[in-house]
Design a protein around this motif. Structure first.
Motif, PDB file in Angstrom:
ATOM      1  N   SER A 173      -0.246  -3.852  -5.160  1.00 29.26           N
ATOM      2  CA  SER A 173      -0.925  -5.037  -5.686  1.00 29.26           C
ATOM      3  C   SER A 173      -0.510  -5.243  -7.140  1.00 29.26           C
ATOM      4  O   SER A 173       0.017  -4.325  -7.792  1.00 29.26           O
ATOM      5  CB  SER A 173      -2.441  -4.864  -5.596  1.00 29.26           C
ATOM      6  OG  SER A 173      -2.872  -3.879  -6.534  1.00 29.26           O
ATOM      7  N   GLU A 174      -0.766  -6.430  -7.647  1.00 30.76           N
ATOM      8  CA  GLU A 174      -0.453  -6.700  -9.055  1.00 30.76           C
ATOM      9  C   GLU A 174      -1.243  -5.771  -9.960  1.00 30.76           C
ATOM     10  O   GLU A 174      -0.728  -5.307 -10.979  1.00 30.76           O
ATOM     11  CB  GLU A 174      -0.717  -8.166  -9.379  1.00 30.76           C
ATOM     12  CG  GLU A 174       0.305  -9.081  -8.713  1.00 30.76           C
ATOM     13  CD  GLU A 174       0.178 -10.535  -9.117  1.00 30.76           C
ATOM     14  OE1 GLU A 174      -0.202 -10.800 -10.269  1.00 30.76           O
ATOM     15  OE2 GLU A 174       0.477 -11.385  -8.272  1.00 30.76           O
ATOM     16  N   LYS A 175      -2.473  -5.449  -9.575  1.00 33.80           N
ATOM     17  CA  LYS A 175      -3.290  -4.528 -10.362  1.00 33.80           C
ATOM     18  C   LYS A 175      -2.648  -3.134 -10.379  1.00 33.80           C
ATOM     19  O   LYS A 175      -2.562  -2.488 -11.427  1.00 33.80           O
ATOM     20  CB  LYS A 175      -4.705  -4.457  -9.782  1.00 33.80           C
ATOM     21  CG  LYS A 175      -5.618  -3.528 -10.554  1.00 33.80           C
ATOM     22  CD  LYS A 175      -7.005  -3.459  -9.935  1.00 33.80           C
ATOM     23  CE  LYS A 175      -7.850  -2.518 -10.760  1.00 33.80           C
ATOM     24  NZ  LYS A 175      -8.853  -1.827 -10.017  1.00 33.80           N
ATOM     25  N   GLU A 176      -2.206  -2.660  -9.210  1.00 32.10           N
ATOM     26  CA  GLU A 176      -1.556  -1.343  -9.137  1.00 32.10           C
ATOM     27  C   GLU A 176      -0.275  -1.309  -9.963  1.00 32.10           C
ATOM     28  O   GLU A 176       0.010  -0.311 -10.644  1.00 32.10           O
ATOM     29  CB  GLU A 176      -1.245  -0.986  -7.685  1.00 32.10           C
ATOM     30  CG  GLU A 176      -2.478  -0.700  -6.853  1.00 32.10           C
ATOM     31  CD  GLU A 176      -2.189  -0.632  -5.361  1.00 32.10           C
ATOM     32  OE1 GLU A 176      -2.806   0.222  -4.703  1.00 32.10           O
ATOM     33  OE2 GLU A 176      -1.362  -1.424  -4.861  1.00 32.10           O
TER      34      GLU A 176
ATOM     35  N   ARG B 139       3.947  -2.761  -0.732  1.00 27.33           N
ATOM     36  CA  ARG B 139       2.643  -3.416  -0.712  1.00 27.33           C
ATOM     37  C   ARG B 139       1.782  -3.112  -1.933  1.00 27.33           C
ATOM     38  O   ARG B 139       0.550  -3.074  -1.849  1.00 27.33           O
ATOM     39  CB  ARG B 139       1.891  -3.082   0.578  1.00 27.33           C
ATOM     40  CG  ARG B 139       2.580  -3.589   1.832  1.00 27.33           C
ATOM     41  CD  ARG B 139       1.955  -3.094   3.107  1.00 27.33           C
ATOM     42  NE  ARG B 139       2.118  -1.663   3.355  1.00 27.33           N
ATOM     43  CZ  ARG B 139       3.235  -1.090   3.774  1.00 27.33           C
ATOM     44  NH1 ARG B 139       4.306  -1.816   3.983  1.00 27.33           N
ATOM     45  NH2 ARG B 139       3.296   0.200   3.989  1.00 27.33           N
TER      46      ARG B 139
ATOM     47  N   GLN C  41       6.929  -9.362  -9.176  1.00 28.57           N
ATOM     48  CA  GLN C  41       5.580  -8.945  -9.561  1.00 28.57           C
ATOM     49  C   GLN C  41       5.626  -7.896 -10.671  1.00 28.57           C
ATOM     50  O   GLN C  41       4.833  -7.937 -11.613  1.00 28.57           O
ATOM     51  CB  GLN C  41       4.822  -8.400  -8.350  1.00 28.57           C
ATOM     52  CG  GLN C  41       4.525  -9.446  -7.310  1.00 28.57           C
ATOM     53  CD  GLN C  41       3.953  -8.842  -6.027  1.00 28.57           C
ATOM     54  OE1 GLN C  41       4.286  -7.717  -5.652  1.00 28.57           O
ATOM     55  NE2 GLN C  41       3.109  -9.595  -5.362  1.00 28.57           N
TER      56      GLN C  41
END
Length: 156
Positions: free
Chosen positions: A145-148, A143, A21
């Motif tokens: 996210s792709e946005k984070e 954990r 990711q």
């Protein structure tokens, strides 16, 4: 043109997923740091002081052999180095990895996954291994996210 690499060691697959990711978010190449002798479940039993991982982590000079080196490390300006946290630091195979190259002048960014602990003194330990590299503050990416991940990469 600057090139970025995400190099990672993953014993159980958790760090691998995060590394994939992160590589996507950073537009980076991906390289898996694989041990020459793969770890078994018994090797990873931290409750057994005689397990391979316990023996390695109790010996600061331990350098588990890596299956292959990254053939084009010189091409990268920035290297994210990912791993699970073992005993509050990076596994010894990460020491093997970073000591295998001349990382002088490269931007090095550690990232980790952990079942419960933070990064501890990981950055301090890595800086000692490669003082010529420009080590940045790392991040625990459990954990994420792709946005984070994209936002973190954008701030670097």
């Amino acid at each position: 043109m600057k090139k970025t690499l995400v190099a990672y060691f993953s014993a159980s697959g958790v760090t691998k997923k995060v590394a994939e990711q992160l590589a996507s978010a950073a537009g980076a190449d991906l390289f898996e740091i694989r041990p020459a002798v793969p770890y078994t479940d018994a090797d990873l039993n931290w409750n057994d002081k005689h397990s391979r991982s316990s023996v390695e982590m109790n010996d600061v000079a331990s350098r588990p052999e890596i299956a292959e080196v990254c053939p084009n490390m010189a091409d990268y300006d920035t290297v994210f180095v990912g791993f699970p946290i073992w005993w509050y630091v990076a596994p010894r195979i990460i020491a093997t990895f970073v000591e295998s190259y001349d990382l002088t002048g490269k931007t090095m960014i550690p990232f980790a996954t952990s079942g419960g602990s933070g990064m501890g003194k990981t950055l301090d330990e890595l800086k000692k291994l490669c003082p010529g590299a420009d080590w940045k503050e790392g991040k625990l990416l459990n954990r994420a996210s792709e946005k984070e991940l994209a936002e973190w990469v954008g701030r670097l």
